[in-house]
Design an enzyme around this catalytic site. Structure first.
Site, short mmCIF file in Angstrom:
data_model
loop_
_atom_site.label_atom_id
_atom_site.label_comp_id
_atom_site.label_asym_id
_atom_site.label_seq_id
_atom_site.Cartn_x
_atom_site.Cartn_y
_atom_site.Cartn_z
N GLY A 15 51.96 -18.12 12.32
CA GLY A 15 51.23 -19.27 11.75
C GLY A 15 50.68 -20.16 12.85
N VAL A 28 45.76 -21.35 31.18
CA VAL A 28 44.57 -20.90 31.91
C VAL A 28 44.39 -21.70 33.21
CG1 VAL A 28 42.03 -20.79 31.82
CG2 VAL A 28 43.39 -20.09 29.84
N SER A 77 51.11 -9.38 12.57
CA SER A 77 50.78 -7.96 12.67
C SER A 77 51.89 -7.05 12.17
CB SER A 77 50.45 -7.63 14.13
OG SER A 77 50.29 -6.24 14.28
N ASP A 132 57.44 -25.28 12.11
CA ASP A 132 58.77 -25.29 11.48
C ASP A 132 59.89 -25.86 12.35
OD1 ASP A 132 57.45 -24.01 9.43
OD2 ASP A 132 58.13 -22.01 9.98
N ARG A 159 53.34 -42.65 -2.20
CA ARG A 159 54.21 -43.81 -2.48
C ARG A 159 53.44 -44.90 -3.25
NH1 ARG A 159 58.60 -46.89 -0.66
NH2 ARG A 159 59.48 -45.18 0.52
N GLY A 175 58.17 -25.32 6.10
CA GLY A 175 59.33 -25.21 7.00
C GLY A 175 60.02 -23.88 6.89
#
Ligand code: F6P
Length: 327
Positions: A15, A28, A77, A132, A159, A175
């Site tokens: 992810g 790099v 993969s 996560d 809220r 998570g």
């Protein structure tokens, strides 16, 4: 310092996480400082298998520090989990004379890296990049801080409307099987309860808290639910509560992939820069089959084997504190 490493490749896998670009930039530029050639691999392990390499010069990674996502693209993969896939990846590396690899990702990425490094003796260093924060061997993973800040911004808005309507909101955050995002979002947003896989808060305990809230005149509440909560996500929890305490007006919000995007926070940019820099220094100093993380604000190398097999625990003091602060 080793002089056997001349060409390295860097890739992002699993992810995406805000701050991955800052890590690529650091890799790099540190490599260029040491006169190494760096190749960016497009699409994680899939790109390694298909030999999708592009030479990256310091100027190619300008103007990416503040960007979310990953300019290198990413994948999960299946092919790399097979011996045949890994052989193809190794052949690609040999064909391009690449002597060292830097893998930016999470647990799955490092599981693959560990197997690959054992099979083909390719020096690999991992940089923890996942929202996560579930990796042993680092106090923080790249992307976690940004993700919590994004979730907080959303919960602050929820809220407002929860308060206006005297509603109980169940807000689900990501998570995977860990509760770090939920715990920190819950503390930061002043939630009345936080449901995470690790603390085992049972349904009855939640009903209790909500009933007590009603009795003391607190009519709106925020409950943060980790997607890995063992007895259900926000939707299921809300339904159970509605059944048990019918007078509560419940609503559900699932933040979802919103918390994977966006410009990285200052913390994530600095963390990514430090780990990217250290990964290259580590490769040059002969480190391999390890992840570089941040422990007590110092960079530290942990063998992949240990990083993937050990469980990173949530801080129980924080869990207790969150309960106390919600009374
Ligand atoms: O590992 C990062 C993460 O965002 C987890 O929090 C979540 O469970 C998973 O990835 C989602 O994966 P995908 O983007 O493949 O749906």
């Amino acid at each position: 310092m080793s002089n056997t490493i001349k060409r390295i490749a860097v890739f992002t896998s699993g992810g995406d996480a805000p701050g991955m670009n800052a890590a690529v930039r650091a890799v790099v530029r540190t490599a260029a400082y040491h006169n190494l050639h760096t190749y960016g691999v497009t699409g994680g392990y899939e790109g390694l298998i298909a030999a999708k390499f592009n030479r990256l010069e310091p100027r190619d990674v300008g103007n990416i520090m503040h960007r979310g996502g990953t300019i290198l693209k990413t994948s999960r993969s299946q092919k790399f989990t097979t011996k045949e896939g890994r052989q193809q990846a190794y052949d690609s590396l040999r064909a391009h004379s690449i002597d060292g690899l830097i893998a930016i990702g999470g647990n799955g990425t490092f599981t693959g890296a560990h197997v690959f490094s054992k099979e083909f003796k390719v020096p690999i260093i991992g940089i923890p990049g996942t929202i996560d924060n579930d990796l042993f061997g680092t106090d923080y993973t790249i992307g976690f801080d940004t993700s919590v800040n994004t979730a907080l911004e959303a919960v602050d808005k929820i809220r407002d409307t929860a308060d206006s309507h005297d509603r109980v909101f169940f807000v689900e955050v990501m998570g995977r099987n860990a509760g770090f995002i939920a715990l920190n979002t819950g503390i930061g947003s002043g939630a009345s309860s936080i449901l995470i896989p690790e603390n085992g808060m049972e349904p009855d305990a939640l009903f209790d808290v909500l009933n007590k809230n009603i009795h003391r005149g607190k009519l709106f509440s925020l409950v943060i639910v980790a997607e890995g909560n063992p007895w259900g996500g926000a939707d299921k929890v809300a339904k159970l509560v509605q059944k048990k305490i019918p007078k509560i007006d419940v609503r559900v919000a699932i933040i979802g992939h919103l918390q994977r995007g966006g410009s990285p926070t200052a913390f994530d940019r600095v963390l990514a820069s430090r780990l990217g820099f250290e990964a290259v220094e580590g490769l040059l100093n002969g480190k391999k089959d390890v992840m570089v993380g941040l422990v007590d604000n110092k960079t530290k190398y942990t063998p992949f084997k240990k990083a993937i097999a050990s469980e990173k625990k949530v801080d129980e003091t924080l869990v207790k504190m969150a309960e106390i602060l919600a009374i």
